[in-house]
Enzyme design. Structure first.
Site, short mmCIF file in Angstrom:
data_model
loop_
_atom_site.label_atom_id
_atom_site.label_comp_id
_atom_site.label_asym_id
_atom_site.label_seq_id
_atom_site.Cartn_x
_atom_site.Cartn_y
_atom_site.Cartn_z
N ASP A 48 0.35 -1.32 0.05
CA ASP A 48 -0.36 -0.05 0.01
C ASP A 48 1.19 1.41 0.37
O ASP A 48 0.35 2.20 0.99
CB ASP A 48 -0.94 0.13 1.22
N GLU A 218 -10.72 0.49 -3.81
CA GLU A 218 -10.75 1.48 -2.04
C GLU A 218 -8.92 2.23 -3.03
O GLU A 218 -8.65 2.08 -3.99
CB GLU A 218 -10.00 0.31 -1.68
#
Length: 547
Positions: A48, A218
């Site tokens: 991420d 997301e």
């Protein structure tokens, strides 16, 4: 930690680790040509990635889940060579991870900069939700969190002049139509007061085409280029179907139109039988260099077998091309390259420890503090280690798997599928079950222990595995003299392990060709990678007081 003279530990003495050595090799044999860089740029469990540029310097932060210290912060001048300068979470009073399993906690942080201050927003899963932290210096200290009252995960800040907006994944404004049905929302953020303001607006429902039931939209980020606002987001979940998609609108609050050429990054259409695959690519963030070029950092994985990877999701880098008003990272069907032409930026310092390719390092514990890459499981209530006379000294009472506390474990990421890790241990267990040695942990229920334990009144070298369970399985054991130090060596090669040890001048093999696929994300579940390092546990402990 200072021991009180009135306290009497129930073990003969703490575990002393004299050094820690790591030697790692990539399975794919790639030598970048001059002027090229190596992917991934951060090997091992660094998922991420969020990147930002301030002047000529780049900063990057990754998810860290329930590990502490957490939210590693990196710095670079060329986007190829990265140095970890700190952890945004480095004080126990910032967050409490007690009771959390390894893959809860810190999800998908985002770093940005405005008016002399760095901002970090993220989500603490099962620990109060969304938050913002600030710092004058990205190396720290970072503030304690200010909690933000909105649902969902993966917030990021978009700056427009002197205004700020937070975009994130939330439930849709209707009853979910299918599993994984999510939406992207935007709301203004009062950066002076650190609070949300004004209405929340849903700008994407489901994903590119809701009729196709796209799952888990997301990791959103907003940017503006020329006359359009661009929203990039991950779609398809963080496994093999992961991808990056893009939408655009002339208004910040939409409507946003998906690009007809989506996804702009994915590896899901490639043959799973290809040699040295890169999979699960997505969760990108774009950054523009001072020269005007665009690049994307994103996560992907390098499996050693069918969806098998023990080292977690890693940080990759690729250039972004703008064509017909849309950003393009990688054409459909193209493989992510292990080597590519580097950004047109000044070369970074040559003395930065490598984070990509083959590399080795040694920690001799001679300093006054550990490198910021060392991490443990959950927030420690009290110190359990100290650096003393060139050794890492560990003593603690919480076992790995005891969610109520932080185990006396401190480790480094396994950054290669082929890795040799060793340490020199001095330890005399006093009570049945006392143990110290190396632990390789993927989760509280998937881990491996290799070290010294008291069994049947004598000291043994043992290798145990915990495979999706709360109890350990004994793999091999041999008696050992605790009066002399022992060197422990683990050699990982994909899904197999060899454990050997050296004592009194003799090298011995304890176990070979041990199946360690239980350390893969596929079998262990979750979102992290394997962490390997020193650990000690006393079966019966009278807690020492400290002053």
């Amino acid at each position: 930690m200072t021991m009180s003279s009135a306290a009497t530990p129930a073990f003969a003495g703490p575990a002393r680790f004299d050094d820690f050595r790591y030697d790692g090799h990539a399975q794919e044999r790639v030598t970048p040509a001059p002027g090229h860089y190596r992917n991934p740029i951060l090997s091992g469990y660094y998922p991420d990635p969020s990147i930002t540029r301030v002047g000529d310097t780049y900063y990057l932060v990754n998810s860290s889940f329930a590990y502490y210290p957490g939210l590693p912060v990196f710095q670079s001048t060329d986007m190829v060579h990265w140095r970890q300068i700190g952890n945004a979470i480095d004080r126990p009073d910032q967050f409490d991870f007690s009771g959390l399993r390894t893959s809860r906690g810190m999800f998908a942080p985002d770093i940005s900069f405005h008016d002399g201050l760095f901002y970090l927003v993220g989500t603490c899963i099962d620990c109060r939700g969304n938050f913002v932290m600030t710092a004058r210096d990205p190396a720290g200290p970072w503030s304690n969190p200010t909690w933000l009252p909105f649902e969902g995960i993966d917030p990021s800040i978009y700056w427009e002049g002197d205004r700020a907006f937070i975009v994130n994944n939330r439930p849709p404004n209707e009853a979910p139509r299918y599993d994984g049905h999510r939406a992207i929302w935007v709301q203004e953020f009062d950066w002076r007061a650190l609070k949300m303001t004004g209405p929340s607006t849903q700008i994407v429902n489901g994903g590119v085409d809701i009729a196709q039931k796209p799952a888990w939209i997301e990791g959103p980020h907003l940017l503006k280029r020329e006359d359009y606002y661009y929203l990039i987001a991950a779609e398809g979940g963080t496994g093999d179907n992961h991808s990056e998609v893009v939408f655009r609108s002339r208004d910040l609050r939409g409507p946003f139109t998906p690009y007809i050429g989506n996804p702009i990054l994915s590896q899901r259409s490639l043959s799973p039988d290809r040699a040295h695959p890169v999979t699960s690519a997505g969760h990108a963030k774009l950054v523009q260099t001072q020269a005007g070029d665009w690049w994307a950092t994103f996560l992907a994985t390098r499996p050693y077998g069918p969806d098998l990877y023990n080292i977690g999701r890693e940080t990759f880098l690729l250039p972004v091309q703008w064509r017909d008003g849309w950003p393009h990272i990688l054409p459909d069907g193209a493989s992510i390259p292990f080597a590519a032409p580097r950004p047109k930026l000044p070369a970074g310092p040559a003395n930065i420890p490598p984070t990509s390719g083959d590399f080795s390092y040694r920690a001799d514990f001679s300093g006054t503090r550990l490198d910021p890459a060392w991490i443990g499981v959950r927030t420690p209530i009290r110190p359990f280690y100290r650096l003393e006379g060139g050794a890492l000294v560990i003593e603690g009472s919480s076992a790995i798997g005891d969610l109520s506390g932080a185990p006396a474990f401190i480790g480094r990421r396994q950054q290669h599928h082929v890795a040799t890790i060793s340490t020199r241990l001095s330890y005399r267990p006093d009570t049945a079950g006392d143990r110290a040695g190396l632990v390789a942990i993927q989760s509280d229920r998937n881990m491996l222990f290799f070290g010294v334990e008291q069994r049947d009144g004598t000291s043994h070298i043992i290798l145990t595995a915990r495979e999706g369970a709360d109890m350990d399985r004994l793999i091999a054991t041999a008696p050992i003299d605790p009066a002399t130090p022992v060197t422990l060596t683990l050699h990982m090669d994909g899904g197999q392990l060899r454990a050997s040890y050296a004592s009194m001048g003799k090298d011995r093999l304890l176990a070979d060709k041990v199946d360690i696929r239980f350390l893969s994300t596929k079998q262990a579940g979750g979102f992290v990678g394997t962490i390997v390092g020193p650990y000690a546990w006393a079966a019966r402990v009278t807690r020492p007081s400290s002053n």
